[in-house]
Each structure stands twice: as structure tokens, then as C-alpha cells.
Design an enzyme around this catalytic site. Sequence first.
Site, PDB file in Angstrom:
ATOM      1  N   SER A 406       3.922  -9.818  -2.855  1.00 20.66           N
ATOM      2  CA  SER A 406       4.966  -8.914  -2.317  1.00 20.66           C
ATOM      3  C   SER A 406       6.102  -9.887  -2.327  1.00 20.66           C
ATOM      4  O   SER A 406       7.172  -9.364  -2.661  1.00 20.66           O
ATOM      5  CB  SER A 406       4.689  -8.526  -0.832  1.00 20.66           C
ATOM      6  OG  SER A 406       3.844  -7.392  -1.350  1.00 20.66           O
ATOM      7  N   SER A 530      -1.228  -4.531  -9.455  1.00 20.84           N
ATOM      8  CA  SER A 530      -0.381  -4.921  -8.365  1.00 20.84           C
ATOM      9  C   SER A 530       0.461  -3.888  -7.832  1.00 20.84           C
ATOM     10  O   SER A 530       0.671  -3.981  -6.725  1.00 20.84           O
ATOM     11  CB  SER A 530       0.639  -6.099  -9.069  1.00 20.84           C
ATOM     12  OG  SER A 530       1.108  -5.771 -10.327  1.00 20.84           O
ATOM     13  N   ASN A 533      -1.826  -2.061  -5.603  1.00 21.56           N
ATOM     14  CA  ASN A 533      -2.599  -2.833  -4.390  1.00 21.56           C
ATOM     15  C   ASN A 533      -1.977  -4.080  -3.878  1.00 21.56           C
ATOM     16  O   ASN A 533      -2.491  -4.430  -2.589  1.00 21.56           O
ATOM     17  CB  ASN A 533      -3.979  -2.878  -5.028  1.00 21.56           C
ATOM     18  CG  ASN A 533      -4.777  -1.921  -5.647  1.00 21.56           C
ATOM     19  OD1 ASN A 533      -5.091  -0.925  -4.903  1.00 21.56           O
ATOM     20  ND2 ASN A 533      -5.080  -2.071  -6.851  1.00 21.56           N
ATOM     21  N   TYR A 534      -0.811  -4.551  -4.367  1.00 19.15           N
ATOM     22  CA  TYR A 534      -0.476  -5.678  -3.791  1.00 19.15           C
ATOM     23  C   TYR A 534       1.106  -5.832  -3.456  1.00 19.15           C
ATOM     24  O   TYR A 534       1.472  -6.563  -2.539  1.00 19.15           O
ATOM     25  CB  TYR A 534      -0.728  -6.930  -4.795  1.00 19.15           C
ATOM     26  CG  TYR A 534      -1.962  -7.251  -5.062  1.00 19.15           C
ATOM     27  CD1 TYR A 534      -2.618  -8.037  -3.994  1.00 19.15           C
ATOM     28  CD2 TYR A 534      -2.884  -6.810  -6.045  1.00 19.15           C
ATOM     29  CE1 TYR A 534      -4.098  -8.587  -4.052  1.00 19.15           C
ATOM     30  CE2 TYR A 534      -4.271  -7.318  -6.224  1.00 19.15           C
ATOM     31  CZ  TYR A 534      -4.654  -7.950  -5.349  1.00 19.15           C
ATOM     32  OH  TYR A 534      -6.236  -8.097  -5.250  1.00 19.15           O
ATOM     33  N   LEU A 535       1.722  -4.777  -3.982  1.00 18.65           N
ATOM     34  CA  LEU A 535       3.185  -4.850  -3.624  1.00 18.65           C
ATOM     35  C   LEU A 535       3.522  -3.905  -2.512  1.00 18.65           C
ATOM     36  O   LEU A 535       3.441  -2.654  -2.640  1.00 18.65           O
ATOM     37  CB  LEU A 535       4.057  -4.475  -5.119  1.00 18.65           C
ATOM     38  CG  LEU A 535       3.729  -5.335  -6.088  1.00 18.65           C
ATOM     39  CD1 LEU A 535       4.433  -4.915  -7.460  1.00 18.65           C
ATOM     40  CD2 LEU A 535       4.189  -6.987  -5.862  1.00 18.65           C
TER      41      LEU A 535
END
Length: 576
Positions: A406, A530, A533-535
Site C-alpha cells: 500500500s 495486489s 488483496n494488498y492495496l
Amino acid sequence: TDTQQLLRGRRCILLLSWEERYTDGSKWRFLEHKGPVFAPPYEPLPDKVKFYYDGKAMKLSAPAEEVATFFAKMLEHEYTTKDIFRKNFFKDWRKEMTSEEKSKITDLNKCNFSEMSEYFKAQSEARKQMSKEEKLKIKEENEKTLQEYGFCIMDNHKERIGNFRIEPPGLFRGRGDHPKMGMLKRRIRPEDIIINCSKDSKHPKPPPGSKWKEVRHDNKVTWLVSWTENIQGSIKYIMLNPSSRIKGEKDWQKYETARRLKKCVDRIRSQYRDDWKSKEMRIRQRAVALYFIDKLALRAGNEKEEGETADTVGCCSLRVEHIKLYPKIDEQEYVVEFDFLGKDSIRYYNKIPVEKRVFKNLQLFLENKQPEDDLFDRLNTSILNKHLQELMDGLTAKVFRTYNASITLQQQLKELTCPDDSIPAKILSYNRANRAVAILCNHQRAPPKTFEKSMQTLQTKIDEKQNQLSTARKQLKSAKADHKASHDDKSKKAVEVKRKAVQRIEEQLMKLQVQATDREENKQIALGTSKLNYLDPRISVAWCKKWDVSIEKIYNKTQREKFAWAIDMAEEDYEF
DNA sequence: CCCTTAACTTAGCACGGATTTA
DNA sequence: TAAATCCGTGCTAAGTTAAGGG
């Protein structure tokens, strides 16, 4: 719009945040659903479709035939040629045979599935050739099933269920070099199913003549249905869709934890740097591993049972054979080369310079070890996570991945976005920022099969557009000359028309060029994982607001539903 | 403490419908 | 209108983490 509608319902709940919602660990008060949709029963092949053993036609019993069709459907795939796949398949297939079949069929190489295979190919061809009406009918039936089984009531809301269909039987295909590939994944019956719902709800009914394994009322968990799968013996669940309140709140919570890490990451970093000097080996190992997790966004790396899964590793389970140390190489000092298979057997390859202390520690960890020995022999994920928990409440290894992903997006967006750029150029910048994260997290994909070809056609289009542009420019020039000569209204209009045309073509060309760059850079990179799930979605939402890019350019409908909480919440000045 | 297991998140890919192009 | 290409979606495997039991 649909998103706004969703938000109106959500807003009041979200304001009652997850922290204050339930303090006793319960996830809901009321849960009602209709249970799962089972795989359709096996339909025996028509008699004309024959199976041959050793050149002779042979009618198989229904159970044996069903398993044979699983193999026949996969015949085109490379893995049906693999020894392990064939061995596992044949062993499990024989279990389904009658004793007579078992005594006859003793060698898979003598089995001829090609008629079956042809039959299925023809079937799928026929499905493609179906008339509009037939296709529409199927679509409507699917829609009906979705409406009936695809939703549940959780507390006061109707929520979409994620996977309400039970996985059909088939042959297990693990990723990478999986020791269990080819094994039979058995059919799941109502008797295998555990239902979870609230006591005071209308309980789902098992299909006529059958019973559920169990009906329970556990509001400490979020799943509606579970069963035990026979390959690894693990439990599978039916849970809610990412757009649901319960998933959204959890997602939000995840990013809030990552933001708390942001506040104390400097402290944690200086601590693990100190720990590189510790006199205790276990502390040094812990500190070096944490450095990798932080700097390289490696996964924690649990131990795995040998022979049960593909041989893959993460940080804590790295072995000596997975790294190489170069005191000096290509003008750089203290270089570590990583080469290992990670989750899903995706290769992680990286060659990076590290700090001298890290390098010296790695040399120490490698002393007197064999290639197959653990690099961090005094460390595992449990030890690491216990340590992290002491550093920050809720901190675990994976929080670093979320945090670094992030923060990288936010930084890259700041760096790459040019205020004067056109919208497509801004979106290219966004995708590049996204790409930086995907590279960090090693989210790879196989290059699309038609990649080269599709690049070529795009290039052709660009060339054509360029020709168009020069023609248009010439025309503009001559129109201008005409106007200069005549000075009349008609020629003035013609100049304007040509000017517009040039401008339009320039824009189109630029769009195409941006598209080509984007696609080329994305050849082996998967952005989706991403993004999903990640940002922290609020970073993207804020960026869209700030630069007047509509959110639809960044998130498709499903993604907008999943991130409804963020779309509602984030203003243009949001800081991760 | 170690080991197992339950619960939940993260992952790539195949497929098929939608859209674009010939 | 058909073929080619794109893109979203479903599927399900493969991770992480916490908790529980001996």
C-alpha cells in the site's frame, strides 16, 4: 447507481465499526440460508461411445466409467502424461472398478479414452453452437439458482454468498510438482455437509431422501456450509461474497492494522537492525528473516509436510539451496541471489545487495550446512509472529506485505502522476504504480498465449493511425493555404474541420500508444491480486477524486462492490 | 511447548460471454 | 455475421494465523 444504492444500506452499519460491533467475538446474531447446490449427478455415456482396453471395446460400470470420463476430459492436458498423475489416477480409478474390471484393467497404457474424449469435445462444440433461445434458457435457469441459493440473510441484511456450489468430483490437479496430482476428488453428498445457521432461522433442507451430516449454530464463525475434502483432508467452506458486510469490515480492519504498522515501522526497523548484532543466534535469524519479509515482501513461510504438497517455501522455510552469496559481483557488494518456488510454485528470483551485517549473518547461518538444510534453523513462523505480536498489537508477518504494497502504491502514484497528463496517460501512471507493487509481491502470470500476435496487431493499428495522421495534417495544411488564398467563410470552416480531425487522430494515436506500452510492460505481471488483496482501496479512491478520474476506470463493477466501504469513505486528501 | 486443525485470506488460471474487428 | 480478442468471473488450490489439546 448500484454502488450508491449499496452504500446507502451500508453506511449506517459501517459507522458502527467492527470494534464496537460485537465484543464477545460473535460474528452475527441471525443467519439464514438455503444450503449448498450440489454437483449434478453423473450421466452415463451413450452406448455408442466406447472405451477400449488393449484394443477391445469394454463397457464399464457406471462408477468406473465416471472416473474414466474425468481422465478423458483431461486428455489434451500435458499433465495426463506425467508419471505421478497417471499413477495416482490409476490407483484411485481401480478403487471404483468392479472386481471383474479390476482384474481386466491392469495397465493404464492399454486404456484408450479417445472416443470419450472426442465425445466431450463434440459436446462442448455443440454447446457453443446452441441457438440464442437455448442459451437464454440456460442463463435464466442459472439466474434462478443464483436467486434461490446465492443469497442469505445475515443479521438485517440480504447478502451475496461467495461460492454456493459444491465442488464437483474430478481429478485433483495441484499446482507445480504436486505429489497428489491425478488423485480422485470424490463426490460430496449431503451426508458430508455441515450446515451452520442460526437456531431461529428456517434451516436449509437436505435433498429428498438424504440427511446433513450436522446442523450447528456457531456464531463465532462466518461460514454457512462446510465439508471435508478427501485429498488433503482439509475443510472447505461456503462463505459470503467480498461485497458482504462481514468481509468488508475485515478488509478494512486489515488496512487499519497496516496503517498502524506505518506509525511504528521505523522503530521496528531499528530494532531488527540492532538484533543483527545480538549474541543469540535465534535473535539474529529472526532479525534477518524479518528484514527479508520487510524489504522483499516475502511470505512468512510455514513448514509443510513432505509428500503432501509441492515443495515450496517462504521466508522462514528457506533452505540453504535457495540462496547464493556473492561478496562482490557486477560492481556491487554483498549480493544475495534468491531462487526458490513460492506459493503456487511461482518462482521467486531476485538478486539484491544487502547490508554488510545481513550478509555476514547469512554466511554464519550457512556454516556447516547441507543444501537441503534450513537457512533459519532456529526460527519458524510461530516464533516470528509471537515476536511481532510483542512489537505491535495485531502485527504478523503478512501485515508487512500489506503495508509495503500500500505504501508503495501511494508513493508511486505521487511520483508518477503528472497533473497535465490526459486521462489515459494518468491511468497508465496508475497501472505503473500498481505494477511496481505487483513486482514487489512477485505476482506473475504466464504470458497470454496470443501475446505476441496481439502486440503485433496493435502495432499495425498504430502504424495505420500514424499514416492517417500525416494525411490529415497534409489536408489541414492545404486547407489553410486555400483559406489564405480565398479568405472566404467556406474555406475557414474547412480549416476548422481539418484541425478538429487532426486533433482527434492525435488523441486516438496517443491512446493506442499508451495501450501498447501498458500491455508490453504487463506481459508477465498480474495486477489483479495486489489490487484485490494488498492495496488499500482508499488510496485509489482518493487518487481518482484528486485527478478527476472516474472510479470505473480503475475498478470494475465487482471491485466497486467489494470496495464500496472505501469508495464511500475516502476523500481526495486520504493518506494511507 | 509442540503439534494439529479450524478458519480465513490470497492466488493463478480456465472458461465463456461481451466486445471489437474483419 | 462470423471470427478474433478481451476481460470478468468462477473455481479451487495454497497460503497464514490463532487456538486448542496433550
